[in-house]
Structures are given as structure tokens and as C-alpha cells.
Design an enzyme around this catalytic site. Sequence first.
Site, PDB file in Angstrom:
ATOM      1  N   GLU A  42     -23.609-108.325  52.989  1.00  0.00           N
ATOM      2  CA  GLU A  42     -24.999-108.397  53.441  1.00  0.00           C
ATOM      3  C   GLU A  42     -25.538-107.019  53.807  1.00  0.00           C
ATOM      4  O   GLU A  42     -24.899-106.255  54.516  1.00  0.00           O
ATOM      5  CB  GLU A  42     -25.116-109.340  54.636  1.00  0.00           C
ATOM      6  CG  GLU A  42     -24.605-110.753  54.376  1.00  0.00           C
ATOM      7  CD  GLU A  42     -25.420-111.521  53.343  1.00  0.00           C
ATOM      8  OE1 GLU A  42     -26.528-111.069  52.986  1.00  0.00           O
ATOM      9  OE2 GLU A  42     -24.938-112.579  52.896  1.00  0.00           O
TER      10      GLU A  42
ATOM     11  N   HIS B 159     -20.196-112.505  53.911  1.00  0.00           N
ATOM     12  CA  HIS B 159     -20.095-113.950  53.747  1.00  0.00           C
ATOM     13  C   HIS B 159     -18.956-114.284  52.791  1.00  0.00           C
ATOM     14  O   HIS B 159     -18.834-113.667  51.728  1.00  0.00           O
ATOM     15  CB  HIS B 159     -21.398-114.524  53.181  1.00  0.00           C
ATOM     16  CG  HIS B 159     -22.344-114.973  54.236  1.00  0.00           C
ATOM     17  ND1 HIS B 159     -23.598-114.424  54.387  1.00  0.00           N
ATOM     18  CD2 HIS B 159     -22.229-115.918  55.196  1.00  0.00           C
ATOM     19  CE1 HIS B 159     -24.209-115.020  55.389  1.00  0.00           C
ATOM     20  NE2 HIS B 159     -23.402-115.924  55.904  1.00  0.00           N
TER      21      HIS B 159
ATOM     22  N   CYS C 180     -25.141-116.647  61.332  1.00  0.00           N
ATOM     23  CA  CYS C 180     -24.603-115.426  60.717  1.00  0.00           C
ATOM     24  C   CYS C 180     -25.610-114.289  60.834  1.00  0.00           C
ATOM     25  O   CYS C 180     -25.277-113.182  61.267  1.00  0.00           O
ATOM     26  CB  CYS C 180     -24.248-115.674  59.255  1.00  0.00           C
ATOM     27  SG  CYS C 180     -22.865-116.812  59.028  1.00  0.00           S
TER      28      CYS C 180
END
Length: 192
Positions: free
Chosen positions: A79, A166, A142
Site C-alpha cells: 500500500e 495486505h 487496515c
Amino acid sequence: MRILLTEFEPFGGDNINSSQETVRAVDCGEFGDIEIVTDILPVSFNRVGKALCRLIDEKDPDVVIMLGQSGLSHCIKIERVALNLMDSVNGDNDGYTPDEETICLDAPPAYFTQLPVKKLRDCLIQSGIPAKTSSSAGLYVCNRTYFAALHHIASTGRRTKSVFIHLPKISAEWPTERMKTAIEKVITMLKL
């Protein structure tokens, strides 16, 4: 170098969480002069930020790697961005369901990781592990966690760097050992 590696407890009716199983499988003594410290975070919009900031202050890591489970992903997702927003129709483990809520009123709309997401992705792909970069960690816990880390680092003037990764759910295609290998590759790359 000290790395804080975090995992989440199970959520959404699952008995296991791929992030938790992966962190437990990582051989923390394997990285020579890199000290790996681990901890588990609650799947809670309201509790996770304080828990993570306390860990960062206590452990004083050079790098924070946060792992989370994405049931929709079929590869490792690194991410790039944490948004200053939380939203959920399913709720967290406390039953809280934020509706397009700002996380922090005196913070920017988003933070970007300081780590090279494309290099991390390429390292995994070259090792035969499917991976991609992502510009949205979603709006669930998250993202809330990622935003807490980046905001805390920015507002306290720390030199700590952080990234959220993730993981897919554990499956025949994605056994814990494969995800463990991926995270160990990321740790090794950060060492260089």
C-alpha cells in the site's frame, strides 16, 4: 536496525487471520543485525490507533511493517497511501460502523509511505511471488492503522518509515509459508 512487524487478530467471523499466522511464522532471529519486534493489533477503529502509537513510542523502530488480511486480494498488495477517512458497513470487532468519518480533523487528507513500494513489489515478483502496488488501503481498520502510523510519525518528527502490506487469505494457493517468504524478502530488501 529495528523493525516493528504488526499483525491483526481474526475478524469478520474468521478463526484465523493471515497476517497473524504470517507474523508467527517469520523467523525473527534470521536477519542478523536487524531486530524484529512483533505485536498484535485489535481490529477496532477506536482502539487501534492508540495501540499502534504506543508501540511505536515504546519500541522506537526504524521501520514499521503492518500486515493485514484482504479477502479480495489474490496477491501481496503493498500500500502506497493512507486516507484520512474510515467507513464500514460490516463494522469492526467492537461492532463499530463508521460512516465516512474523518480520522483526524487537523491532519491532511492522506499520507504516503516513505518506502519504495515499486522496489518492494519488484523484489517479490523477481522471487516468483505475485505482488502489486496499491493506492488505496481501503477504508477499513487496515487503512485506519496505516493512517495512525504515518500521522504519528509525521506529527512527532520521527525518522521512522512505515508501510502497510495486505496479504491474501490463507488458501492452497497462498499457504502461510508462501506469505512468510514474501515478508522475509521485504525485510531483507529493507536491510540493503
